[in-house]
Design a protein around this motif. Structure first.
Motif, PDB file in Angstrom:
ATOM      1  N   SER A   1       0.862  -1.175   0.000  1.00  0.00           N
ATOM      2  CA  SER A   1       0.000   0.000   0.000  1.00  0.00           C
ATOM      3  C   SER A   1       0.899   1.225   0.000  1.00  0.00           C
ATOM      4  N   ARG A   2       1.393   1.596  -1.191  1.00  0.00           N
ATOM      5  CA  ARG A   2       2.425   2.625  -1.265  1.00  0.00           C
ATOM      6  C   ARG A   2       1.919   4.023  -0.917  1.00  0.00           C
ATOM      7  N   ILE A   3       0.630   4.263  -1.081  1.00  0.00           N
ATOM      8  CA  ILE A   3       0.121   5.600  -0.792  1.00  0.00           C
ATOM      9  C   ILE A   3      -0.529   5.605   0.590  1.00  0.00           C
ATOM     10  N   PRO A   4       0.088   6.282   1.557  1.00  0.00           N
ATOM     11  CA  PRO A   4      -0.487   6.302   2.906  1.00  0.00           C
ATOM     12  C   PRO A   4      -1.667   7.270   2.983  1.00  0.00           C
ATOM     13  N   LEU A   5      -2.521   7.051   3.975  1.00  0.00           N
ATOM     14  CA  LEU A   5      -3.612   7.990   4.215  1.00  0.00           C
ATOM     15  C   LEU A   5      -3.089   9.147   5.056  1.00  0.00           C
ATOM     16  N   SER A   6      -3.694  10.314   4.891  1.00  0.00           N
ATOM     17  CA  SER A   6      -3.335  11.425   5.780  1.00  0.00           C
ATOM     18  C   SER A   6      -3.857  11.075   7.174  1.00  0.00           C
ATOM     19  N   PRO A   7      -3.207  11.591   8.226  1.00  0.00           N
ATOM     20  CA  PRO A   7      -3.631  11.245   9.586  1.00  0.00           C
ATOM     21  C   PRO A   7      -5.106  11.496   9.852  1.00  0.00           C
ATOM     22  N   ASP A   8      -5.632  12.626   9.365  1.00  0.00           N
ATOM     23  CA  ASP A   8      -7.045  12.909   9.666  1.00  0.00           C
ATOM     24  C   ASP A   8      -7.979  11.935   8.946  1.00  0.00           C
ATOM     25  N   LYS A   9      -7.581  11.488   7.731  1.00  0.00           N
ATOM     26  CA  LYS A   9      -8.427  10.507   7.028  1.00  0.00           C
ATOM     27  C   LYS A   9      -8.379   9.159   7.733  1.00  0.00           C
ATOM     28  N   ALA A  10      -7.185   8.805   8.248  1.00  0.00           N
ATOM     29  CA  ALA A  10      -7.057   7.544   8.987  1.00  0.00           C
ATOM     30  C   ALA A  10      -7.948   7.578  10.237  1.00  0.00           C
ATOM     31  N   LEU A  11      -7.937   8.720  10.938  1.00  0.00           N
ATOM     32  CA  LEU A  11      -8.776   8.836  12.140  1.00  0.00           C
ATOM     33  C   LEU A  11     -10.256   8.775  11.777  1.00  0.00           C
ATOM     34  N   SER A  12     -10.594   9.333  10.619  1.00  0.00           N
ATOM     35  CA  SER A  12     -11.993   9.299  10.182  1.00  0.00           C
ATOM     36  C   SER A  12     -12.448   7.858   9.953  1.00  0.00           C
ATOM     37  N   ILE A  13     -11.592   7.058   9.322  1.00  0.00           N
ATOM     38  CA  ILE A  13     -11.932   5.639   9.099  1.00  0.00           C
ATOM     39  C   ILE A  13     -12.025   4.903  10.439  1.00  0.00           C
ATOM     40  N   MET A  14     -11.074   5.210  11.331  1.00  0.00           N
ATOM     41  CA  MET A  14     -11.086   4.553  12.641  1.00  0.00           C
ATOM     42  C   MET A  14     -12.345   4.920  13.436  1.00  0.00           C
ATOM     43  N   MET A  15     -12.817   6.151  13.225  1.00  0.00           N
ATOM     44  CA  MET A  15     -14.038   6.567  13.925  1.00  0.00           C
ATOM     45  C   MET A  15     -15.213   5.684  13.504  1.00  0.00           C
ATOM     46  N   GLU A  16     -15.249   5.350  12.212  1.00  0.00           N
ATOM     47  CA  GLU A  16     -16.325   4.478  11.722  1.00  0.00           C
ATOM     48  C   GLU A  16     -16.201   3.067  12.309  1.00  0.00           C
ATOM     49  N   ARG A  17     -14.963   2.679  12.634  1.00  0.00           N
ATOM     50  CA  ARG A  17     -14.734   1.331  13.170  1.00  0.00           C
ATOM     51  C   ARG A  17     -14.893   1.262  14.692  1.00  0.00           C
TER      52      ARG A  17
ATOM     53  N   GLN B   1     -14.783  -2.727  15.266  1.00  0.00           N
ATOM     54  CA  GLN B   1     -13.402  -3.251  15.251  1.00  0.00           C
ATOM     55  C   GLN B   1     -12.561  -2.710  16.409  1.00  0.00           C
ATOM     56  N   LEU B   2     -12.879  -1.484  16.853  1.00  0.00           N
ATOM     57  CA  LEU B   2     -12.042  -0.823  17.861  1.00  0.00           C
ATOM     58  C   LEU B   2     -12.837  -0.463  19.109  1.00  0.00           C
ATOM     59  N   ASP B   3     -12.140  -0.481  20.244  1.00  0.00           N
ATOM     60  CA  ASP B   3     -12.783  -0.122  21.514  1.00  0.00           C
ATOM     61  C   ASP B   3     -13.195   1.358  21.457  1.00  0.00           C
ATOM     62  N   PRO B   4     -14.504   1.658  21.567  1.00  0.00           N
ATOM     63  CA  PRO B   4     -14.950   3.057  21.387  1.00  0.00           C
ATOM     64  C   PRO B   4     -14.433   3.999  22.469  1.00  0.00           C
ATOM     65  N   LEU B   5     -14.347   3.552  23.705  1.00  0.00           N
ATOM     66  CA  LEU B   5     -13.890   4.434  24.786  1.00  0.00           C
ATOM     67  C   LEU B   5     -12.396   4.741  24.629  1.00  0.00           C
ATOM     68  N   LEU B   6     -11.614   3.707  24.347  1.00  0.00           N
ATOM     69  CA  LEU B   6     -10.180   3.930  24.158  1.00  0.00           C
ATOM     70  C   LEU B   6      -9.926   4.815  22.939  1.00  0.00           C
ATOM     71  N   PHE B   7     -10.769   4.700  21.923  1.00  0.00           N
ATOM     72  CA  PHE B   7     -10.601   5.531  20.731  1.00  0.00           C
ATOM     73  C   PHE B   7     -10.769   7.018  21.062  1.00  0.00           C
ATOM     74  N   LYS B   8     -11.696   7.325  21.997  1.00  0.00           N
ATOM     75  CA  LYS B   8     -11.878   8.729  22.399  1.00  0.00           C
ATOM     76  C   LYS B   8     -10.598   9.267  23.024  1.00  0.00           C
ATOM     77  N   PHE B   9      -9.961   8.460  23.863  1.00  0.00           N
ATOM     78  CA  PHE B   9      -8.688   8.880  24.458  1.00  0.00           C
ATOM     79  C   PHE B   9      -7.618   9.031  23.368  1.00  0.00           C
ATOM     80  N   PHE B  10      -7.652   8.133  22.376  1.00  0.00           N
ATOM     81  CA  PHE B  10      -6.654   8.165  21.297  1.00  0.00           C
ATOM     82  C   PHE B  10      -6.785   9.457  20.493  1.00  0.00           C
ATOM     83  N   ILE B  11      -8.021   9.833  20.138  1.00  0.00           N
ATOM     84  CA  ILE B  11      -8.276  11.077  19.400  1.00  0.00           C
ATOM     85  C   ILE B  11      -7.777  12.266  20.215  1.00  0.00           C
TER      86      ILE B  11
END
Length: 467
Positions: A353-369, A373-383
């Protein structure tokens, strides 16, 4: 000192630090004369003045990452964690080491401090600005941070860089040894991670900033270190002890070690994987367990590393891989490492995957997950930790300047400090670092972010600016 007395000091200390932080945070949003600020000031004065009735003063001092009230270290509590964290950052930013609150502290004294605090936020010499303005009060005294007072000439950025690349070098060595069938001692890994923990506690922004530097040719080693740093930093936000942070950092460092078993012609393939090749890739969590169990001196931490290596792709809702017939919820460390792993992987340029996502786009995808896929409470701390615009994000400003996010802002997440790298005339420059909370006389922001950009598209090498 009795247990009861110790508890009372801790309670008073936590209340004072929390309420002082509330005043400063509120004053950054509202005018200092606003009713919300004044109410917070009254509460703070009520706390302070009942403790200084006998004419004594109260010293609030920052030493390392901890506050002391009159030489007693005040323990963090989860309830006040964000406010403690905010106050530590703002003290450091303004180079304040100690504040002495005299008896008979008045609202006008706090208003003078607020005036100094806000002015210092826009000053190139923040401590001098603080000192000049707080000199107008007879009931307040401030002192400079001890490390600065002692005149240490340590190049912190250089030290952080050394810590980071030592960790990458160590990870490369460990993987090479295990690949060759040699035994690896976990003691050195512990020293490497302890150093990262120490520096995250001291200079979190700088070490997290290093994770923005992605090395394509050594992706696996950098990725392991980046995941370890992001996991430790998240653990610190959750209030974990230094001992537990070291264990978490070690576990995270070895989460992808099973990839050493993936044939290089598959791992380094420049085109998309076939379904059979994906089947091979998906076996690395199982191979990771086997590799970790070969490490010399398997103990509790190594056992936990094996669990996290096995679980880090299973997902919060167990929809990932490996598939198992029965499995209870993921280990707490696995949930943290999964977040760090996904974020770093998505923002990195890899072979497949040679083209990386910008950090904000990666966080946007993670928000959907988050929640599946991801612990919602821990994700709030991560953001909260990485910010809406993480360090290293390339941004376009409404002044037609391009800049790199240099430091996040815990209060105004969309207004970080930005290093200008392309000026209004389109010329490459290296600075200045501007604060996006700065306003003109009409209370209009000097600069705002319009959008994020892909640094590869503009042929911008982040390492050139961040190292």
């Amino acid at each position: 000192m009795g247990i009861k007395e110790e508890r009372e000091i801790q309670k008073h200390g936590q209340d004072i630090i929390n309420q002082f932080s509330v005043i400063l945070r509120t004053a950054q949003i509202h005018d200092p004369a606003n009713i919300a600020v004044m109410t917070a000031v009254e509460r703070f004065l009520s706390l302070i003045n009942q403790l200084t009735e006998s004419g004594t003063s109260i010293n609030l001092e920052l030493v390392g990452e901890y506050f002391y009230i009159d030489e007693t270290r005040i323990r963090y509590s989860m309830e006040y964690l964000l406010n403690f964290d905010f106050l530590i950052r703002e003290f450091k930013r303004r180079e304040i080491g100690k504040i002495v609150f005299m008896s008979n502290l008045q609202p006008k004294d706090i208003q003078i401090f607020l005036k100094a605090f806000i002015a210092a936020g826009f000053s190139d010499t923040p401590y001098e600005t603080m000192s000049d303005i707080t000199g107008e009060s007879d009931n307040l005294e401030i002192s400079r941070l001890q490390k600065i007072l002692e005149g240490e000439q340590v190049d912190v950025r250089k030290v952080i860089k050394k810590v980071y690349f030592n960790a990458v070098s160590y990870t490369r060595g460990v993987m090479t040894k295990i690949q060759a069938g040699e035994k690896v001692n976990i003691k050195k890994a512990k020293r490497v991670v302890e150093s990262m923990v120490d520096h995250i506690l001291e200079e979190e922004n700088l070490l997290i900033g290093m994770t923005a530097i992605k090395e394509y040719d050594e992706y696996t080693y950098h990725h392991s270190v980046n995941v370890s740093i992001l996991s430790i930093a998240l653990g610190q936000r959750l209030g974990l002890s230094k001992k537990v942070l070291t264990e978490l950092g070690l576990v995270a460092l070895f989460h992808d070690i099973g990839k050493i078993e993936i044939p290089s012609e598959v791992l380094n393939k420049s085109t998309n994987f076939t379904e059979d090749e994906w089947k091979v890739i998906r076996r690395h969590p199982i191979w990771g367990v086997k590799a970790i169990l070969k490490i010399r001196g398997v103990d509790f931490t190594a056992s936990r590393a094996a669990i996290v290596a096995f679980e880090h792709h299973m997902n919060y809702d167990l929809s990932g891989y490996p598939k198992v017939a029965k499995h209870s919820e993921l280990d707490f460390f696995s949930r943290i490492v999964s977040l760090a792993d996904q974020y770093d992987a998505m923002t990195s340029s890899r072979v497949y995957s040679r083209i990386p996502l910008s950090p904000d786009k990666a966080l946007s995808i993670m928000m959907e997950r988050a929640g599946s896929q991801l612990d919602p409470l821990l994700f709030k701390f991560f953001i909260n930790m990485v910010g809406v615009f993480p360090i290293g994000t390339l941004v376009m400003l409404d002044t037609k300047e391009l800049g790199l996010v240099y430091e996040s802002n815990t209060v105004f997440a969309d207004r970080p400090r930005v290093l200008i790298i392309i000026d209004r005339q389109g010329k490459r420059v290296s600075g200045p670092v501007v604060n996006l909370t700065e306003k003109d006389e009409q209370s209009r922001y000097y600069r705002s972010i319009i959008k994020t950009l892909d640094p590869n598209k503009y042929k911008i090498n982040l390492a050139e600016y961040l190292l």
